[in-house]
Design a protein around this motif. Sequence first.
Motif, PDB file in Angstrom:
ATOM      1  N   ILE A  61       5.471   2.299   5.871  1.00 50.60           N
ATOM      2  CA  ILE A  61       6.473   3.363   5.753  1.00 50.60           C
ATOM      3  C   ILE A  61       7.655   2.891   4.916  1.00 50.60           C
ATOM      4  CG2 ILE A  61       8.037   4.862   7.053  1.00 50.60           C
ATOM      5  CD1 ILE A  61       6.026   4.705   9.387  1.00 50.60           C
ATOM      6  N   ILE A  62       8.059   1.626   5.107  1.00 48.75           N
ATOM      7  CA  ILE A  62       9.103   1.065   4.242  1.00 48.75           C
ATOM      8  C   ILE A  62       8.653   1.103   2.786  1.00 48.75           C
ATOM      9  CG2 ILE A  62      10.288  -1.077   3.601  1.00 48.75           C
ATOM     10  CD1 ILE A  62      10.418  -1.784   6.561  1.00 48.75           C
ATOM     11  N   GLY A  63       7.382   0.783   2.559  1.00 50.78           N
ATOM     12  CA  GLY A  63       6.845   0.817   1.206  1.00 50.78           C
ATOM     13  C   GLY A  63       6.898   2.201   0.590  1.00 50.78           C
ATOM     14  N   LEU A  64       6.655   3.228   1.401  1.00 45.92           N
ATOM     15  CA  LEU A  64       6.779   4.598   0.905  1.00 45.92           C
ATOM     16  C   LEU A  64       8.207   4.858   0.418  1.00 45.92           C
ATOM     17  CD1 LEU A  64       4.819   6.653   3.617  1.00 45.92           C
ATOM     18  CD2 LEU A  64       4.062   6.128   1.295  1.00 45.92           C
ATOM     19  N   PHE A  82       8.636  -3.069  16.883  1.00 51.20           N
ATOM     20  CA  PHE A  82       7.249  -3.288  17.302  1.00 51.20           C
ATOM     21  C   PHE A  82       6.895  -4.771  17.353  1.00 51.20           C
ATOM     22  CE2 PHE A  82       6.683   1.077  15.289  1.00 51.20           C
ATOM     23  CZ  PHE A  82       6.747   1.737  16.511  1.00 51.20           C
ATOM     24  N   LYS A  83       5.847  -5.087  18.134  1.00 53.56           N
ATOM     25  CA  LYS A  83       5.515  -6.493  18.382  1.00 53.56           C
ATOM     26  C   LYS A  83       4.050  -6.830  18.141  1.00 53.56           C
ATOM     27  CE  LYS A  83       9.275  -7.167  21.696  1.00 53.56           C
ATOM     28  NZ  LYS A  83       9.658  -7.631  23.053  1.00 53.56           N
ATOM     29  N   THR A  84       3.307  -5.918  17.528  1.00 52.18           N
ATOM     30  CA  THR A  84       1.921  -6.217  17.188  1.00 52.18           C
ATOM     31  C   THR A  84       1.757  -6.189  15.671  1.00 52.18           C
ATOM     32  OG1 THR A  84       1.174  -3.908  17.230  1.00 52.18           O
ATOM     33  CG2 THR A  84       1.155  -5.129  19.322  1.00 52.18           C
ATOM     34  N   ALA A  85       0.791  -6.959  15.182  1.00 50.61           N
ATOM     35  CA  ALA A  85       0.583  -7.047  13.736  1.00 50.61           C
ATOM     36  C   ALA A  85       0.272  -5.682  13.135  1.00 50.61           C
ATOM     37  CB  ALA A  85      -0.546  -8.034  13.436  1.00 50.61           C
ATOM     38  N   ALA A  86      -0.523  -4.877  13.838  1.00 54.21           N
ATOM     39  CA  ALA A  86      -0.913  -3.570  13.306  1.00 54.21           C
ATOM     40  C   ALA A  86       0.293  -2.648  13.153  1.00 54.21           C
ATOM     41  CB  ALA A  86      -1.961  -2.931  14.214  1.00 54.21           C
ATOM     42  N   LEU A  87       1.143  -2.596  14.178  1.00 56.42           N
ATOM     43  CA  LEU A  87       2.305  -1.710  14.121  1.00 56.42           C
ATOM     44  C   LEU A  87       3.361  -2.224  13.145  1.00 56.42           C
ATOM     45  CD1 LEU A  87       2.713  -0.698  17.876  1.00 56.42           C
ATOM     46  CD2 LEU A  87       1.870   0.708  15.978  1.00 56.42           C
ATOM     47  N   LEU A  88       3.479  -3.543  13.019  1.00 56.08           N
ATOM     48  CA  LEU A  88       4.393  -4.100  12.018  1.00 56.08           C
ATOM     49  C   LEU A  88       3.917  -3.748  10.611  1.00 56.08           C
ATOM     50  CD1 LEU A  88       5.143  -7.623  13.539  1.00 56.08           C
ATOM     51  CD2 LEU A  88       6.714  -5.685  13.375  1.00 56.08           C
ATOM     52  N   SER A  89       2.617  -3.817  10.392  1.00 59.89           N
ATOM     53  CA  SER A  89       2.064  -3.453   9.093  1.00 59.89           C
ATOM     54  C   SER A  89       2.276  -1.972   8.813  1.00 59.89           C
ATOM     55  CB  SER A  89       0.569  -3.788   9.049  1.00 59.89           C
ATOM     56  OG  SER A  89       0.024  -3.521   7.773  1.00 59.89           O
ATOM     57  N   LEU A  90       2.110  -1.122   9.840  1.00 61.61           N
ATOM     58  CA  LEU A  90       2.358   0.306   9.687  1.00 61.61           C
ATOM     59  C   LEU A  90       3.824   0.563   9.338  1.00 61.61           C
ATOM     60  CD1 LEU A  90       1.503   3.287   9.915  1.00 61.61           C
ATOM     61  CD2 LEU A  90       1.998   3.134  12.376  1.00 61.61           C
ATOM     62  N   SER A  91       4.725  -0.151   9.989  1.00 63.97           N
ATOM     63  CA  SER A  91       6.151   0.004   9.694  1.00 63.97           C
ATOM     64  C   SER A  91       6.454  -0.400   8.261  1.00 63.97           C
ATOM     65  CB  SER A  91       6.982  -0.833  10.668  1.00 63.97           C
ATOM     66  OG  SER A  91       6.801  -0.402  11.991  1.00 63.97           O
ATOM     67  N   LEU A  92       5.858  -1.498   7.814  1.00 60.78           N
ATOM     68  CA  LEU A  92       6.061  -1.919   6.428  1.00 60.78           C
ATOM     69  C   LEU A  92       5.440  -0.925   5.455  1.00 60.78           C
ATOM     70  CD1 LEU A  92       5.629  -5.805   6.448  1.00 60.78           C
ATOM     71  CD2 LEU A  92       7.709  -4.474   6.093  1.00 60.78           C
ATOM     72  N   GLY A 131      10.871   3.197   8.830  1.00 60.02           N
ATOM     73  CA  GLY A 131      10.128   1.953   8.698  1.00 60.02           C
ATOM     74  C   GLY A 131      10.897   0.750   9.214  1.00 60.02           C
ATOM     75  N   VAL A 132      12.167   0.643   8.839  1.00 57.55           N
ATOM     76  CA  VAL A 132      12.982  -0.485   9.299  1.00 57.55           C
ATOM     77  C   VAL A 132      13.168  -0.424  10.812  1.00 57.55           C
ATOM     78  CG1 VAL A 132      15.300  -1.509   9.215  1.00 57.55           C
ATOM     79  CG2 VAL A 132      14.155  -0.841   7.099  1.00 57.55           C
ATOM     80  N   GLY A 133      13.357   0.789  11.335  1.00 60.83           N
ATOM     81  CA  GLY A 133      13.461   0.927  12.784  1.00 60.83           C
ATOM     82  C   GLY A 133      12.214   0.438  13.505  1.00 60.83           C
ATOM     83  N   VAL A 159       0.846  -1.194   0.000  1.00 60.25           N
ATOM     84  CA  VAL A 159       0.000   0.000   0.000  1.00 60.25           C
ATOM     85  C   VAL A 159       0.883   1.246   0.000  1.00 60.25           C
ATOM     86  CG1 VAL A 159      -1.674   1.350   1.298  1.00 60.25           C
ATOM     87  CG2 VAL A 159      -1.982  -1.111   1.093  1.00 60.25           C
ATOM     88  N   GLY A 160       1.915   1.227   0.854  1.00 62.28           N
ATOM     89  CA  GLY A 160       2.848   2.342   0.888  1.00 62.28           C
ATOM     90  C   GLY A 160       3.570   2.525  -0.427  1.00 62.28           C
TER      91      GLY A 160
END
Length: 390
Positions: free
Chosen positions: A109-112, A97-107, A90-92, A58-59
Motif C-alpha cells: 500500500i505504501i508502494g501504491l 502489524f507483526k507478521t511478514a505477510a501483513l508487513l508486506s501488504l502494508s508496504l 500503509g505506514v499505519g 509491486v505496489g
Amino acid sequence: MRDNLSRSTVTLLTIGCFFAFFLFGLTDNLKGPTLPMMLAELNINYGTGGNIFFGQYVGFFIATLLTGILADRFGLKPVILLAGVCLALGVGGYSTFKTAALLSLSLFIIGLGLGAFELGPNAVIISLYKKQKGLYLNLMAVMHGLGSTIAPLFAGWLLSLNETWRVIYRWDLLMIGAFILFALFLRFPKPEEKTAFDFRNISRVAFKDAMPLYYLAIAFYVAAEIGISSWLVIYLQKIHAVSVSASAQALALFFAMLMLGRFIGGFIVHRFGYLRSILTASLFSIFTIAIGTFTSLYFLLPFTGFFFSIIFPTLTAAVSDTHHENVNTLLGLLFTFAGLGGLFGPWLVAWGSEFFGLQIGFAVNLIIVFMMFTFALILFRMDEKKRTVN
C-alpha cells in the motif's frame, strides 16, 4: 497550461510538489536503517526480508502503470490525494502489524502511494515549467534527497534513544496528514487531454523509436539506487563492522550527495545535454561502486549518490522532450519501468546475499549500474547520429 493559473497558485503547487517529494524520500528511506531491527524482531533471514520489501515495489509498479492513465482521465489532484491516503494507510499498517505477510501488504500500500507520488508531482512540474523543466525537476528531486538524507539520521537518533523501529514510522504519519490537508486546498492544472488511453495502440504510443531504451535505462537506475540505499546500512555493519550510528550516517551521506548533485546538476544538465549528462554520471558511479565494494575504501560508496543524482530527473526531462501527447500516460509507463527496477533491485541483492553472502550480494549493484550505462550509451549514440543527420 501555466498561463491559466495565477502566480500564487503556481507557487503553491510548486511548494506542494516539493513537499510531496520530501515526503517521498523520507518515507521510502526509513526502511534501510530500520531493516536490521525488523529482521531481528521477526527473526527472519535476508531473503524473507527481501520478500517483504518486494511488496512495496509491486505496489509502486502497479501505481505507476495506472496513475498516468488516471491522471489523463481525471486530473492530477485525485492522483496526488490518493497517494497521500495510501501512504497514511500503509505506514499505519507497517508500524502496527507483526507478521511478514501483513508487513508486506502494508508496504504494498505504501508502494501504491509512492508510485502515485512519482507520477503526480513530476507531471505537475512539467506542465508548469515547460521551458525549465530540467531545472525544476532536478530541484524537486533535491527535496527527495533532503527527505532521504533526514530519514536515516532521524531513524538513527530515535534508535539511539532505544525507540523501536515501529515508532520511527509513526512519526512519519504526522507529515503525511499535513500533506493531505495542504493538497486538499490546492488548485491543480487540468489535463490537456481528456482521452482514455487506447490499449490497442500502446505499442504506437509508448514503444516507438528509442522509448524502450529509456525504459530500460531508468529501470536499471532505480534498481541500483534502491538496491544500494536498502542494503548499505546492513552491508556496512556486517561486512565492515561499522557501528549502527556510523552506518546510518553513511546512508544519510549517500542521500546528501544525491541532494547536492541534483541542486548543482539542475543548473547544468540543459547546457551540457541531457543524455551526455546521464552517460557521464553513470560512468563515474561505476567507479565509485566498484572501488567501494571490492577494496577497503568502502567510505566511497555514499559518494555514488552524487553521480546518481541527476540521472532520474534528467531521464524524465529527456523523455518529456520527445513526446507531447498523452504525456501523463507516457510518464506513467516510464515510472512503471522505474518501479519494475525498484522491485527487482533490492530483491536481487537480498537473494544474492542469501545464496552467496552479503559481499557478493551487494556487488550485484555494480552489474545493474553497468547495464544502465550500456543503455545510456546506446541512447547517446542514437541521439548523436540523429543530430548529425539533421
